[in-house]
Design a protein around this motif. Structure first.
Motif, mmCIF file in Angstrom:
data_model
loop_
_atom_site.group_PDB
_atom_site.id
_atom_site.type_symbol
_atom_site.label_atom_id
_atom_site.label_comp_id
_atom_site.label_asym_id
_atom_site.label_seq_id
_atom_site.Cartn_x
_atom_site.Cartn_y
_atom_site.Cartn_z
ATOM 1 N N ARG A 12 25.569 54.192 42.925
ATOM 2 C CA ARG A 12 27.002 55.349 43.634
ATOM 3 C C ARG A 12 28.378 54.848 43.131
ATOM 4 O O ARG A 12 28.193 54.170 42.803
ATOM 5 N N LEU A 13 28.528 56.142 43.955
ATOM 6 C CA LEU A 13 30.382 56.007 43.541
ATOM 7 C C LEU A 13 31.281 54.433 44.626
ATOM 8 O O LEU A 13 31.576 54.138 44.353
ATOM 9 N N GLU A 14 29.826 54.206 45.244
ATOM 10 C CA GLU A 14 30.464 52.607 46.406
ATOM 11 C C GLU A 14 29.977 51.869 45.248
ATOM 12 O O GLU A 14 30.293 50.934 46.040
ATOM 13 N N ASP A 15 29.140 51.584 44.503
ATOM 14 C CA ASP A 15 29.436 49.927 43.817
ATOM 15 C C ASP A 15 30.770 50.140 42.658
ATOM 16 O O ASP A 15 31.123 49.429 42.358
ATOM 17 N N ILE A 16 31.111 51.208 42.593
ATOM 18 C CA ILE A 16 32.730 50.819 41.893
ATOM 19 C C ILE A 16 33.510 50.904 42.794
ATOM 20 O O ILE A 16 33.263 50.759 44.216
ATOM 21 N N ARG A 17 34.804 49.417 42.026
ATOM 22 C CA ARG A 17 35.431 48.993 43.227
ATOM 23 C C ARG A 17 36.756 49.198 41.700
ATOM 24 O O ARG A 17 36.431 48.649 41.227
ATOM 25 N N LEU A 18 37.959 49.701 42.549
ATOM 26 C CA LEU A 18 39.257 48.488 42.104
ATOM 27 C C LEU A 18 39.232 47.390 42.203
ATOM 28 O O LEU A 18 38.940 46.320 43.385
ATOM 29 N N ILE A 19 39.389 46.592 41.157
ATOM 30 C CA ILE A 19 39.725 44.837 41.220
ATOM 31 C C ILE A 19 40.773 44.324 40.883
ATOM 32 O O ILE A 19 42.050 45.197 39.972
ATOM 33 N N GLU A 20 41.509 44.003 41.580
ATOM 34 C CA GLU A 20 43.068 43.295 41.576
ATOM 35 C C GLU A 20 42.860 41.934 40.460
ATOM 36 O O GLU A 20 42.327 41.008 41.412
ATOM 37 N N LEU A 21 43.385 41.666 39.403
ATOM 38 C CA LEU A 21 43.305 40.644 38.552
ATOM 39 C C LEU A 21 44.397 39.391 39.256
ATOM 40 O O LEU A 21 45.519 39.524 39.812
ATOM 41 N N PRO A 22 44.206 38.922 38.836
ATOM 42 C CA PRO A 22 45.527 37.269 39.187
ATOM 43 C C PRO A 22 46.575 37.800 38.256
ATOM 44 O O PRO A 22 46.431 37.971 36.570
ATOM 45 N N LYS A 23 47.739 37.800 38.788
ATOM 46 C CA LYS A 23 49.154 37.724 37.982
ATOM 47 C C LYS A 23 49.885 36.760 38.184
ATOM 48 O O LYS A 23 50.294 36.043 39.736
ATOM 49 N N ILE A 24 50.520 35.895 37.400
ATOM 50 C CA ILE A 24 51.262 35.080 37.358
ATOM 51 C C ILE A 24 52.766 35.579 37.062
ATOM 52 O O ILE A 24 53.030 35.437 35.364
ATOM 53 N N PRO A 25 53.786 35.459 37.922
ATOM 54 C CA PRO A 25 55.044 35.775 37.568
ATOM 55 C C PRO A 25 55.746 34.891 37.304
ATOM 56 O O PRO A 25 55.437 33.791 37.570
ATOM 57 N N ASP A 26 56.382 35.958 35.762
ATOM 58 C CA ASP A 26 57.358 34.368 35.131
ATOM 59 C C ASP A 26 58.642 35.767 34.201
ATOM 60 O O ASP A 26 58.400 36.246 34.448
ATOM 61 N N PRO A 27 60.134 35.006 34.746
ATOM 62 C CA PRO A 27 60.474 35.577 34.488
ATOM 63 C C PRO A 27 60.856 36.362 32.595
ATOM 64 O O PRO A 27 61.370 37.415 32.892
ATOM 65 N N ARG A 28 60.274 35.631 32.213
ATOM 66 C CA ARG A 28 60.323 35.421 30.515
ATOM 67 C C ARG A 28 58.763 37.162 30.715
ATOM 68 O O ARG A 28 58.880 36.880 29.396
#
Length: 145
Positions: A12-28
């Protein structure tokens, strides 16, 4: 083997999902990582990527019988059109720290690639041509079983 016993279950389309992944910010430069069964709901068995897709072209155009996928716009942007056989939904991927989880038995088409886009796909199984529905009519027939 009976086709009825072995027929994949429709998703079902309800089984689909956007997942946010870990993001480690760095000026570089930022860093994002993905671990199977931690950030996505399967162990990663295969990784592939699409690149240099000419403007106006589309990719995909198939459904997978048993393989799960996680689709990421590693660079640039593109649209993913998903179809359960009864409903269609469009997702625009344009952030490298978000991905789209796609369960088996969902028809997928990738469109509207920006210049320089890279589509990264993580899959739950090694490649097997037998796992594919390449014709939409065959996919529709399979989900009716």
């Amino acid at each position: 083997m009976s086709e009825t016993m072995d027929a994949p279950k429709p998703a079902r389309l309800e089984d689909i999902r956007l997942i946010e992944l870990p993001k480690i910010p760095d000026p570089r430069g930022n860093l994002t990582f993905i671990e199977g069964r931690r950030h996505i709901p399967f162990d990663i068995q295969r990784v592939f990527y699409l690149y240099d897709v000419p403007g106006g072209e589309s990719r995909g155009g198939h459904a997978l019988k048993t393989t799960e996928q996680f689709i990421i716009a590693a660079s640039g942007s593109f649209s993913v059109v998903l179809d359960s056989g009864t409903t269609r939904q469009r997702f625009v991927l344009n952030r490298s720290y978000y991905g789209l989880y796609v369960p088996p038995m969902i028809w997928r088409e990738l469109e509207d690639f920006s210049s320089g886009a890279v589509c990264l796909v993580l899959a739950s199984a090694p490649y097997s041509e037998a796992d594919y529905y390449r014709e939409y009519a065959d996919f529709k027939q399979a989900i009716k079983r």
